[in-house]
Design a protein around this motif. Sequence first.
Motif, short mmCIF file in Angstrom:
data_model
loop_
_atom_site.label_atom_id
_atom_site.label_comp_id
_atom_site.label_asym_id
_atom_site.label_seq_id
_atom_site.Cartn_x
_atom_site.Cartn_y
_atom_site.Cartn_z
N MET A 1 49.07 32.63 26.46
CA MET A 1 50.05 33.12 25.49
C MET A 1 51.41 32.51 25.77
O MET A 1 51.78 32.25 26.92
CB MET A 1 50.16 34.65 25.56
N SER A 2 52.18 32.34 24.72
CA SER A 2 53.53 31.80 24.86
C SER A 2 54.58 32.89 24.93
O SER A 2 55.71 32.65 25.37
CB SER A 2 53.85 30.87 23.68
N LEU A 3 54.23 34.09 24.49
CA LEU A 3 55.19 35.20 24.48
C LEU A 3 55.12 35.97 25.79
O LEU A 3 54.06 36.43 26.20
CB LEU A 3 54.89 36.15 23.31
N GLY A 4 56.25 36.10 26.46
CA GLY A 4 56.31 36.82 27.74
C GLY A 4 55.99 38.29 27.60
O GLY A 4 55.32 38.88 28.44
N LYS A 5 56.47 38.93 26.51
CA LYS A 5 56.22 40.35 26.31
C LYS A 5 54.74 40.63 26.09
O LYS A 5 54.20 41.61 26.58
CB LYS A 5 57.04 40.87 25.12
N ALA B 1 53.02 40.42 29.44
CA ALA B 1 53.32 41.58 30.30
C ALA B 1 52.56 42.81 29.86
O ALA B 1 52.01 43.55 30.69
CB ALA B 1 54.82 41.84 30.30
N LYS B 2 52.52 43.06 28.54
CA LYS B 2 51.84 44.25 28.04
C LYS B 2 50.34 44.18 28.29
O LYS B 2 49.72 45.15 28.73
CB LYS B 2 52.11 44.39 26.53
N ALA B 3 49.74 43.01 28.03
CA ALA B 3 48.30 42.85 28.23
C ALA B 3 47.93 42.98 29.69
O ALA B 3 46.95 43.65 30.05
CB ALA B 3 47.85 41.50 27.68
N ILE B 4 48.71 42.34 30.57
CA ILE B 4 48.42 42.41 32.01
C ILE B 4 48.60 43.82 32.52
O ILE B 4 47.82 44.29 33.36
CB ILE B 4 49.34 41.43 32.77
N SER B 5 49.61 44.54 32.03
CA SER B 5 49.84 45.92 32.47
C SER B 5 48.67 46.82 32.09
O SER B 5 48.17 47.60 32.91
CB SER B 5 51.13 46.45 31.84
N THR B 6 48.20 46.67 30.84
CA THR B 6 47.08 47.49 30.38
C THR B 6 45.81 47.18 31.17
O THR B 6 45.10 48.07 31.63
CB THR B 6 46.82 47.26 28.88
N SER C 1 49.24 56.71 31.72
CA SER C 1 50.44 57.18 31.03
C SER C 1 51.72 56.54 31.57
O SER C 1 52.56 56.06 30.80
CB SER C 1 50.54 58.71 31.14
N LEU C 2 51.86 56.48 32.90
CA LEU C 2 53.09 55.95 33.48
C LEU C 2 53.23 54.44 33.26
O LEU C 2 54.34 53.92 33.21
CB LEU C 2 53.15 56.27 34.97
N ARG C 3 52.11 53.73 33.11
CA ARG C 3 52.13 52.29 32.92
C ARG C 3 51.95 51.90 31.45
O ARG C 3 51.71 50.74 31.14
CB ARG C 3 51.04 51.63 33.78
N ASN C 4 52.07 52.87 30.55
CA ASN C 4 51.85 52.62 29.14
C ASN C 4 53.04 53.12 28.34
O ASN C 4 53.31 54.32 28.29
CB ASN C 4 50.56 53.33 28.69
N LYS C 5 53.74 52.22 27.70
CA LYS C 5 54.96 52.58 26.96
C LYS C 5 54.65 53.44 25.74
O LYS C 5 55.46 54.28 25.34
CB LYS C 5 55.70 51.32 26.54
N GLU C 6 53.48 53.24 25.13
CA GLU C 6 53.13 54.04 23.96
C GLU C 6 52.91 55.50 24.33
O GLU C 6 53.31 56.40 23.59
CB GLU C 6 51.87 53.45 23.30
N VAL C 7 52.29 55.73 25.48
CA VAL C 7 52.06 57.10 25.92
C VAL C 7 53.37 57.76 26.35
O VAL C 7 53.65 58.92 26.00
CB VAL C 7 51.04 57.15 27.07
#
Length: 329
Positions: free
Chosen positions: A251-255, A258-263, A314-320
Amino acid sequence: MEGSQHYYMNVSDVICFDILVSAMKAENQSFGTDFLLVGLFQYGWTNSLLFVVVATIFTVALTGNVMLIHLIRLDTRLHTPMYFLLSQLSIIDLMYISTTVPKMAVNFLSKSKTITFMGCEIQTYVFLALGGTEALLLGFMSYDRYVAICHPLHYPILMSKKICCLMVACAWASGSINAFIHTMYVFQLPFCRSRLINHFFCEIPALMSLVCQDTSHYEYTVLLSGLIILLLPFLAILASYARVLIVVFQMSLGKGQAKAISTCSSHLIVASLFYATTLATYTKPHSLRSPTRDKVVAVFYTIITPLLNPFIYSLRNKEVTGAMRRLLG
């Protein structure tokens, strides 16, 4: 001098002696004889402290899972396949930790460490059913992340509401059938040795040491069942996330990275802890078992995993966390 030594016996020795005496009386008795649980720790003066610790862990796990289920149900932004599967995981963990921990906590304060034959059978079945269901559900959750990241355009079709419900139904049915077969077989075996279970709950590996007939053939069945229910989903998870990581790093987008790796990392942490400890228990030959080691390992998949699951997600998920803030105003 010899008589005075008996007065200085500590409380834990007295209790353990009583348990052993009761176990000897229960030996070679009828089908309905109660079992006696040794417990996770040696009972003694720390009973009250251990009860508080275990009760606190149970309360925190209970609160975390109930809160996550409540958030997913109330917030429409979380009405997606990923959070539907996550809510099912929380329901399983809620029941999972309630199967073993309350009895263990009560035993710290109770003089009687017994569990009835029927109670032991029910606990074994429920524990096996929930464990098998969670093992398969974690595999389906990895498939959900794989489709979402590697095939986003096909995600609405491959992870439709109907398919999600079929996944959950398959996990529950497979776990329940597997548990029913093993429970029915084990509890019709002759328990003609001591009824003292060297564990803090009724689990098949601990029960097998009480059987007085050759169980080597059945141990192969347990091994095969463990490989199918535990190892195959774990290998599927590793394969899915290997593919996901390849796509993510392209991916070219940093965000987005980060989101995919975090999940994915959250899921891998939970999955690795759960599968590694359960595989260590259910695929190990009887000759290599250590009751003390088995009890310590069992703590991870009976207490630690249900405790960590809601907080890792929950703590690692911004949506939650966003849903939590909206709920709290």
